[in-house]
Design an enzyme around this catalytic site. Structure first.
Site, PDB file in Angstrom:
ATOM      1  N   ASN A   1       0.829  -1.207   0.000  1.00 42.26           N
ATOM      2  CA  ASN A   1       0.000   0.000   0.000  1.00 42.26           C
ATOM      3  C   ASN A   1       0.855   1.246   0.000  1.00 42.26           C
ATOM      4  OD1 ASN A   1      -0.394   1.785   2.668  1.00 42.26           O
ATOM      5  ND2 ASN A   1       0.345  -0.255   3.250  1.00 42.26           N
TER       6      ASN A   1
ATOM      7  N   CYS B   1       6.197   3.526   9.135  1.00 42.51           N
ATOM      8  CA  CYS B   1       5.625   3.684   7.795  1.00 42.51           C
ATOM      9  C   CYS B   1       6.732   3.968   6.774  1.00 42.51           C
ATOM     10  CB  CYS B   1       4.599   4.815   7.802  1.00 42.51           C
ATOM     11  SG  CYS B   1       3.809   5.053   6.207  1.00 42.51           S
TER      12      CYS B   1
ATOM     13  N   CYS C   1       2.047 -42.256  -1.039  1.00 45.73           N
ATOM     14  CA  CYS C   1       2.689 -41.670  -2.222  1.00 45.73           C
ATOM     15  C   CYS C   1       1.805 -41.837  -3.463  1.00 45.73           C
ATOM     16  CB  CYS C   1       4.036 -42.350  -2.451  1.00 45.73           C
ATOM     17  SG  CYS C   1       4.933 -41.721  -3.886  1.00 45.73           S
TER      18      CYS C   1
END
Length: 463
Positions: free
Chosen positions: A73, A134, A342
């Protein structure tokens, strides 16, 4: 039933789950809905002098079928008037007096710090989280992560806050530093009451190859943003671990942040020494109600382990985080492939051949075929067991492990798509406990086969 309530530096909370300062804590209405859902606390979206944001603001990265493995952001602190935020804080505390409401703060001058701390306390905030983390926009103005990267500046501002505040001061640290201990020690010296970490990681999310512009795109340009979400959890755990093994810093309460999306993530942070955890990206992805599973899951886990409270779990794993030189060189695990589970996909075989130590083999090959495939060591022992997979395509072969050659790297287990098919079993090495630091102390830390000058220097030293 275990007691989930916590006391974080004097801040009481009904449980350790707090919303991190971010869009989910932008308004009082949001936080009250979150408290109704079960969150124990919230760190208000960072307050300061209102800013102007851009559009767009978020970027996401997917991996395979997983959406939003990471979120980036470039949104800044609150763009709403300070008076409006403070009025809403007052209302939230009036309605939810037993929940933790922390004011995240970010301003520049000493006078501004004094005013905003006093006004946040007048509004009823239970504590202050100083946003020194920030990594975009605000750091260009000398705030946010610019403070975390300068311990002397961090120390000075944190001292101002401690001087002005009557409520606990929490310092939120940035991961965008070389050594998290340096800002951690500055926090300790400042007299601040607690630490929270990590804030987001400085990042560029991608590039729009049609427009040739990085993402998220704002018109014809972009900028670096803060990366968060599940992908940053290992970074956050490492930094928490670095602080909680520091003898002084470990005495401070720590609020863990970074990729926490469920109760198990939270339990891991608490086990490394955190008292509370903060969540953002998972709420942005799935909503406030994820806390219901977090509360139930953590409660069940504590009950199952016979722990009476969150504090019984806090720090249980901290002492097991060591330097590499302290690890036991005699400890050994090897891979074990369960032929009943497997499916014969052979991802483990390929990963081991090209990415590890060539110790996984396919049954039915001659020595010449194995050497042609790239094996340089042919196992002396081939286990007697099923060679074709029950759960796979017809004829799909079940690989087997040459235990003498397996170095226990875990890669085969990590790439196997079937849960529980490959396990790492402990094997006795027949050697006593020894770590690299022991070798250094005993003068046996030179391994033959290295540089001649090193060998000569060691020989001269020992003569």
């Amino acid at each position: 039933m275990a007691d989930l309530s916590i006391d974080f530096a004097g801040i009481k909370s009904p449980n350790p789950f707090w919303l991190a300062s971010a869009p989910p804590t932008n308004t009082g209405d949001q936080i009250m809905r979150a408290f109704d859902a079960g969150w124990g606390g919230a760190v208000w979206k960072t307050l300061g002098n209102p800013i102007v944001n851009v559009s767009s603001r978020f970027g996401g990265i997917d991996y395979g079928n997983t959406r939003l493995m990471g979120l980036n952001n470039i949104e800044l602190i609150t763009d709403r008037p300070l008076d409006v935020n403070l009025r809403e804080i007052r209302e939230v505390k009036r309605r939810y007096p037993n929940h933790a409401v922390i004011a995240s703060l970010m301003v520049e001058t000493k006078e501004e710090w004094k005013e905003i701390i006093e006004r946040a306390e007048e509004a009823g905030a239970d504590g202050h989280e100083l946003n020194f983390g920030c990594p975009h926009g605000m750091c260009e103005r000398g705030m946010g992560s610019a403070v975390s990267s300068e311990p002397k500046v961090l120390l000075e501002i944190a001292r101002w806050a401690v001087e002005f505040a009557t409520k606990p001061v929490i310092i939120k640290l940035s991961p965008n530093v070389t050594d998290i201990v340096e800002p951690g020690e500055a926090v300790l010296e400042s007299g601040a009451h607690a630490i929270s970490l990590i804030n987001t990681v400085k990042s560029i999310m991608g590039v729009d190859l049609d427009r040739m512009v990085p993402l998220p795109r704002v018109g014809s340009g972009s900028t670096n943003g803060g990366y968060c979400g599940p992908a940053v959890k290992p970074i956050a755990l490492h930094m928490v671990g670095e602080l909680t093994r520091h003898p002084g810093i470990a005495k401070l309460p720590i609020s863990g942040i970074g990729g926490i999306a469920n109760w198990r993530d939270a339990a891991e942070f608490i086990a490394l020494g955190c008292t509370s955890v903060q969540v953002c990206t998972a709420v942005m992805h799935y909503g406030y109600r994820i806390v219901e599973d977090m509360i139930e899951g953590l409660s069940d886990f504590l009950d199952a382990r016979g722990m009476k409270s969150v504090m019984d779990l806090r720090g249980r794993a901290a002492s097991a985080y060591k330097n590499w030189g302290e690890l036991d060189l005699a400890y050994r695990v090897v891979a074990d492939i369960n032929p009943d589970k497997c499916i014969g996909c052979q991802l483990c075989y390929v990963a081991c051949m090209d990415g590890a130590h060539q110790c996984i083999h396919l049954p039915g090959r001659t020595e010449a075929e194995s050497r042609k495939a790239g094996h340089t060591h042919i196992p002396k022992f081939v286990p007697e067991r099923a060679v074709t997979a029950k759960g796979g395509a017809t004829g799909a072969r079940v690989p087997y492990v040459d235990e003498d050659e397996c170095i226990g790297c875990n890669l085969c287990q990590l790439v196997c798509p079937v849960s529980g098919c490959i396990t790492m079993k402990e094997m006795s090495s027949g050697k006593p406990h020894e770590c690299w630091d022991d070798r250094v102390q005993n003068g046996t830390d030179f391994v033959p086969g290295g540089l001649r000058v090193t060998e000569a220097a060691r020989a001269k030293r020992s003569s």
